[in-house]
Design a protein around this motif. Structure first.
Motif, PDB file in Angstrom:
ATOM      1  N   GLU A 217      -1.042 -10.980 -12.790  1.00  0.00           N
ATOM      2  CA  GLU A 217      -1.364  -9.604 -12.405  1.00  0.00           C
ATOM      3  C   GLU A 217      -0.197  -9.072 -11.594  1.00  0.00           C
ATOM      4  O   GLU A 217       0.144  -9.621 -10.542  1.00  0.00           O
ATOM      5  CB  GLU A 217      -2.653  -9.577 -11.582  1.00  0.00           C
ATOM      6  N   LEU A 219       1.505  -6.301  -9.342  1.00  0.00           N
ATOM      7  CA  LEU A 219       1.206  -5.202  -8.437  1.00  0.00           C
ATOM      8  C   LEU A 219       2.469  -4.384  -8.223  1.00  0.00           C
ATOM      9  O   LEU A 219       3.535  -4.939  -7.921  1.00  0.00           O
ATOM     10  CB  LEU A 219       0.709  -5.725  -7.078  1.00  0.00           C
ATOM     11  N   PHE A 238       0.905 -12.083  -9.214  1.00  0.00           N
ATOM     12  CA  PHE A 238       0.028 -13.155  -8.769  1.00  0.00           C
ATOM     13  C   PHE A 238      -0.585 -13.849  -9.974  1.00  0.00           C
ATOM     14  O   PHE A 238      -1.055 -13.195 -10.906  1.00  0.00           O
ATOM     15  CB  PHE A 238      -1.066 -12.607  -7.859  1.00  0.00           C
ATOM     16  N   GLY A 241      -4.205 -16.330  -7.900  1.00  0.00           N
ATOM     17  CA  GLY A 241      -4.218 -16.069  -6.464  1.00  0.00           C
ATOM     18  C   GLY A 241      -2.964 -16.463  -5.728  1.00  0.00           C
ATOM     19  O   GLY A 241      -2.923 -16.396  -4.492  1.00  0.00           O
ATOM     20  N   ARG A 242      -1.896 -16.856  -6.444  1.00  0.00           N
ATOM     21  CA  ARG A 242      -0.639 -17.251  -5.810  1.00  0.00           C
ATOM     22  C   ARG A 242       0.473 -16.298  -6.219  1.00  0.00           C
ATOM     23  O   ARG A 242       0.545 -15.857  -7.364  1.00  0.00           O
ATOM     24  CB  ARG A 242      -0.241 -18.674  -6.206  1.00  0.00           C
ATOM     25  N   LEU A 243       1.368 -15.984  -5.262  1.00  0.00           N
ATOM     26  CA  LEU A 243       2.519 -15.133  -5.551  1.00  0.00           C
ATOM     27  C   LEU A 243       3.551 -15.938  -6.333  1.00  0.00           C
ATOM     28  O   LEU A 243       4.145 -16.883  -5.802  1.00  0.00           O
ATOM     29  CB  LEU A 243       3.131 -14.628  -4.240  1.00  0.00           C
ATOM     30  N   PRO A 265      -0.351 -17.237  -0.739  1.00  0.00           N
ATOM     31  CA  PRO A 265      -1.606 -16.823  -1.370  1.00  0.00           C
ATOM     32  C   PRO A 265      -1.855 -15.325  -1.185  1.00  0.00           C
ATOM     33  O   PRO A 265      -1.414 -14.728  -0.193  1.00  0.00           O
ATOM     34  CB  PRO A 265      -2.663 -17.647  -0.610  1.00  0.00           C
ATOM     35  N   TYR A 266      -2.555 -14.741  -2.143  1.00  0.00           N
ATOM     36  CA  TYR A 266      -2.898 -13.322  -2.077  1.00  0.00           C
ATOM     37  C   TYR A 266      -3.634 -12.994  -0.777  1.00  0.00           C
ATOM     38  O   TYR A 266      -3.345 -11.992  -0.111  1.00  0.00           O
ATOM     39  CB  TYR A 266      -3.768 -12.941  -3.282  1.00  0.00           C
ATOM     40  N   PHE A 270      -3.075  -9.594   1.865  1.00  0.00           N
ATOM     41  CA  PHE A 270      -3.856  -8.370   1.717  1.00  0.00           C
ATOM     42  C   PHE A 270      -5.236  -8.497   2.348  1.00  0.00           C
ATOM     43  O   PHE A 270      -5.891  -9.540   2.253  1.00  0.00           O
ATOM     44  CB  PHE A 270      -4.010  -8.011   0.231  1.00  0.00           C
ATOM     45  N   LEU A 274      -8.307  -7.127  -4.862  1.00  0.00           N
ATOM     46  CA  LEU A 274      -7.439  -6.478  -5.837  1.00  0.00           C
ATOM     47  C   LEU A 274      -8.136  -5.322  -6.541  1.00  0.00           C
ATOM     48  O   LEU A 274      -7.500  -4.349  -6.947  1.00  0.00           O
ATOM     49  CB  LEU A 274      -6.959  -7.517  -6.862  1.00  0.00           C
ATOM     50  N   ASP A 285      -2.889  -4.000   3.665  1.00  0.00           N
ATOM     51  CA  ASP A 285      -2.380  -5.340   3.896  1.00  0.00           C
ATOM     52  C   ASP A 285      -3.037  -5.921   5.147  1.00  0.00           C
ATOM     53  O   ASP A 285      -3.909  -5.297   5.750  1.00  0.00           O
ATOM     54  CB  ASP A 285      -0.851  -5.339   4.002  1.00  0.00           C
TER      55      ASP A 285
END
Length: 639
Positions: A217, A219, A238, A241-243, A265-266, A270, A274, A285
């Motif tokens: 995903e 952003l 992501f 759930g990880r960048l 981690p997301y 934030f 999402l 954030d």
């Protein structure tokens, strides 16, 4: 300037003698980056006074290298084309290398290309630090960041003729893929070279994301919605759930570096889920700061946001948008004055916050001026891909550069012939293109990219920006000579928050948009009390949403208002609110709506076992709102 240069060279000469002849460490005499590189080169046994043996590879091998790095070559071509003309004008060259320092391309000043060739600064040569000592390309690769190496800061004495500014290029996963360098004569000041290199690299790195990040995903975020779709937007991908991928702008939003890719981690970045970004186009954030943008799912992604096209060409007399400014007597007077200026052949600059209606003001100016029957060409300088701005504005001949359309492109300036050219967000125009626009405005003629006969131009110019132009000029981001060319007459559009009678604005817009529906007095009052940071654009979007959520002929009440309006108290109650909201007690609430809102907050807090963050997410509000409304009740609660 020459005396200052001589003094700097003298200090550098003393530093070189201290290091190379006496074995000293001239700390503070040269930049730390340069000193570290000197030490590395000395440990590798490089002799500073000897010219290195650099043998460029044959043409066939160079072609193989270019094919192996086809993606980098393709994504960087537009930047090389754009920078090369300005580099030629300043007696410098633009260089693209691979991740190891092999030069893939060099363009710019023909005379300096010849001089650079004498030290093998040319395609097919390797300029790694291990090969040729301290230099901007090789040292930027080792350091992993932008580097400037001027004159005698080069490790090898023969390279003292060069002044080089290089910026490494990274792919979305944080892996180095190349370097972009601007090099020139060390006797000439190249004040903006590093800034131009960084800007070009930001454009290149942004293009790497256009083909998508598989199974992730993506952003697209920025604190300023006007910069979405440009190379300045933050890109963060992501997966589970990880960048996993990000550009430099995205990392800077959160103070991260590339080592965090694959680990961050997301939830650590934030506050909101999402889905909030998908539904509302905004995300908080962990510091409670609002970020605007969208989510791209899957692998097929549009290259730029489609909601607001960067270029529009219209004939004349288009209908006024529903959320157009309601011209009051002051704005009517502004229009009359601006129209007289435009008809006199002078330029108009419209300034105001995002959403105040700068483009609508410009279109109304077009409708009223002597050129009303001619085209109105609007160009959003912030939304147009920066690598294509020059080609789209000025046009190009067939075959001018890789990817150019067959038969060329006449350019937007020629499409505006006889009419009005509107350059929106002019404050975001890349610094490298400002000199060329200035020349066109001064001479009223242009030469398309790739050659061709100069073409005479006839258009009226209106520009707009939400930037503070004095600050931009002071910081070197906008040329003063261009500013004075576009700002013969300036119009300031006030933000909606400055309107003392917002209720009248709400009434007038609702009359246009409401389709026969009515607002309750309480809903009308809350709409009027809000400051509307997004100005008329935000207010118009809110009213259209109310229409979509209600039935024809309905009475629209506060229950349909968005969450950010539910925090408002009636004006009379607000006047009695203590200066410190944490001191306000629940009993001080002055309306049944306030009591219901606080009861809902307390219930959500209880259901979440006192966890403020979870309660805020459940309610769709920020933690700061909970703290402000419940005050001392939250002290000691977990976050």
């Amino acid at each position: 300037m020459a005396q200052q240069q001589t003094l700097s060279d003298r200090h550098l000469g003393l530093a070189r003698r201290a290091f190379f002849e006496h074995g000293g460490a001239p700390v503070g005499k040269v930049p730390e980056t340069i000193l570290r590189s000197w030490v590395r080169c000395q440990r590798q046994g490089l002799a500073a006074e000897q010219a290195p043996h650099i043998e460029p590879v044959p043409a066939a091998r160079l072609q193989e290298m270019r094919e192996r790095h086809e993606k980098l070559w393709r994504l960087a071509r537009a930047e090389l084309e754009l920078l090369s003309s300005d580099a030629a004008a300043t007696g410098s060259i633009v260089i693209l290398t691979d991740e190891d320092g092999w030069i893939l391309d060099a363009e710019g000043s023909a005379s300096f290309l010849d001089r650079a060739g004498r030290v093998a600064l040319m395609p097919g040569a390797c300029w790694s630090e291990a090969q040729v000592g301290t230099n901007a390309i090789g040292t930027a690769i080792v350091e992993g960041r932008s580097v400037v190496v001027h004159g005698g800061e080069h490790y090898l004495t023969p390279h003292g003729i060069l002044s080089c500014s290089a910026c490494p290029i990274f792919d979305p996963y944080g892996l180095p893929v190349g370097v972009l360098d601007i090099s020139g004569d060390s006797n000439v000041q190249h004040m903006h070279a590093l800034g131009l290199a960084r800007l070009a690299v930001a454009n290149i790195e942004h293009r790497y994301f256009d083909e998508g990040i598989p199974d992730a995903e993506l952003l697209r975020l920025h604190r300023d919605p006007a910069l979405l779709g440009t190379a300045r937007e933050g890109l963060l991908a992501f997966r589970s759930g990880r960048l996993v991928a990000a550009n430099q702008a995205g990392l800077q939003l959160f103070g991260l570096d590339r080592s965090e890719l694959g680990r961050a981690p997301y939830a650590a970045l934030f506050e909101d889920a999402l889905g909030k970004l998908r539904d509302d186009g905004v995300l908080l954030d962990r510091q409670g700061r609002a970020l605007y943008g969208r989510v791209d799912d899957g692998q097929a992604r549009p290259r730029r946001p489609a909601a607001r096209p960067p270029i529009t060409v219209s004939a004349a007399l288009t209908p006024q948008p529903a959320d157009a400014p309601l011209f009051d007597p002051v704005q009517e007077a502004d229009l009359v004055r601006a129209c007289r200026v435009l008809d006199a052949g002078l330029s108009v600059l419209v300034q105001g916050q995002t959403g105040t209606g700068k483009e609508v003001f410009a279109r109304e100016l077009h409708r009223r001026c002597a050129r009303a029957g001619k085209p109105f060409v609007a160009v959003n300088c912030a939304a147009l891909p920066e690598g294509l701005i020059e080609a789209e504005l000025f046009g190009y001949e067939d075959g001018a550069f890789t990817g150019a359309r067959k038969n060329g492109n006449p350019g937007l300036l020629r499409q505006a012939d006889g009419g009005v050219l509107f350059l929106d967000e002019i404050g975001d125009m890349p610094l490298a293109l400002q000199p060329r626009l200035l020349r066109v405005l001064q001479e009223r003629e242009l030469s398309p990219l790739g050659g061709g006969k100069p073409i005479k131009l006839d258009f009226a110019l209106v520009c707009a920006t939400h930037r503070e132009m004095q600050q931009a000029m002071g910081e070197g981001r906008f040329r003063p000579d261009l500013y004075y060319r576009i700002a013969h007459h300036t119009v300031h559009i006030a933000p909606l928050s400055a309107n003392a009678d917002r209720a009248a604005v709400v009434d007038a817009l609702w009359q246009r948009l409401g389709q026969g529906r009515r607002l309750t007095e309480q809903a009308r009052q809350q709409l009027a009390d809000y400051s509307w940071p997004g100005n008329l654009r935000q207010l118009g979007a809110c009213l259209r949403t109310l229409v979509a959520l209600s039935e024809p002929g309905a009475l629209v009440g506060v229950e349909l208002l968005p969450a950010y309006l539910h925090d408002l108290r009636p004006a009379a109650s607000r006047a009695q609110t203590p200066a410190n909201p944490m001191l306000a007690s629940p009993a001080a609430s002055a309306s049944p709506l306030e009591a219901l809102a606080e009861a809902a907050m307390r219930q959500a807090l209880a259901e979440c076992d006192g966890n403020v963050s979870r309660a805020a997410r459940k309610l769709g509000i920020s933690r700061s709102t909970l703290y402000r409304r419940l005050g001392q009740d939250l002290h000691g609660k977990p976050h």
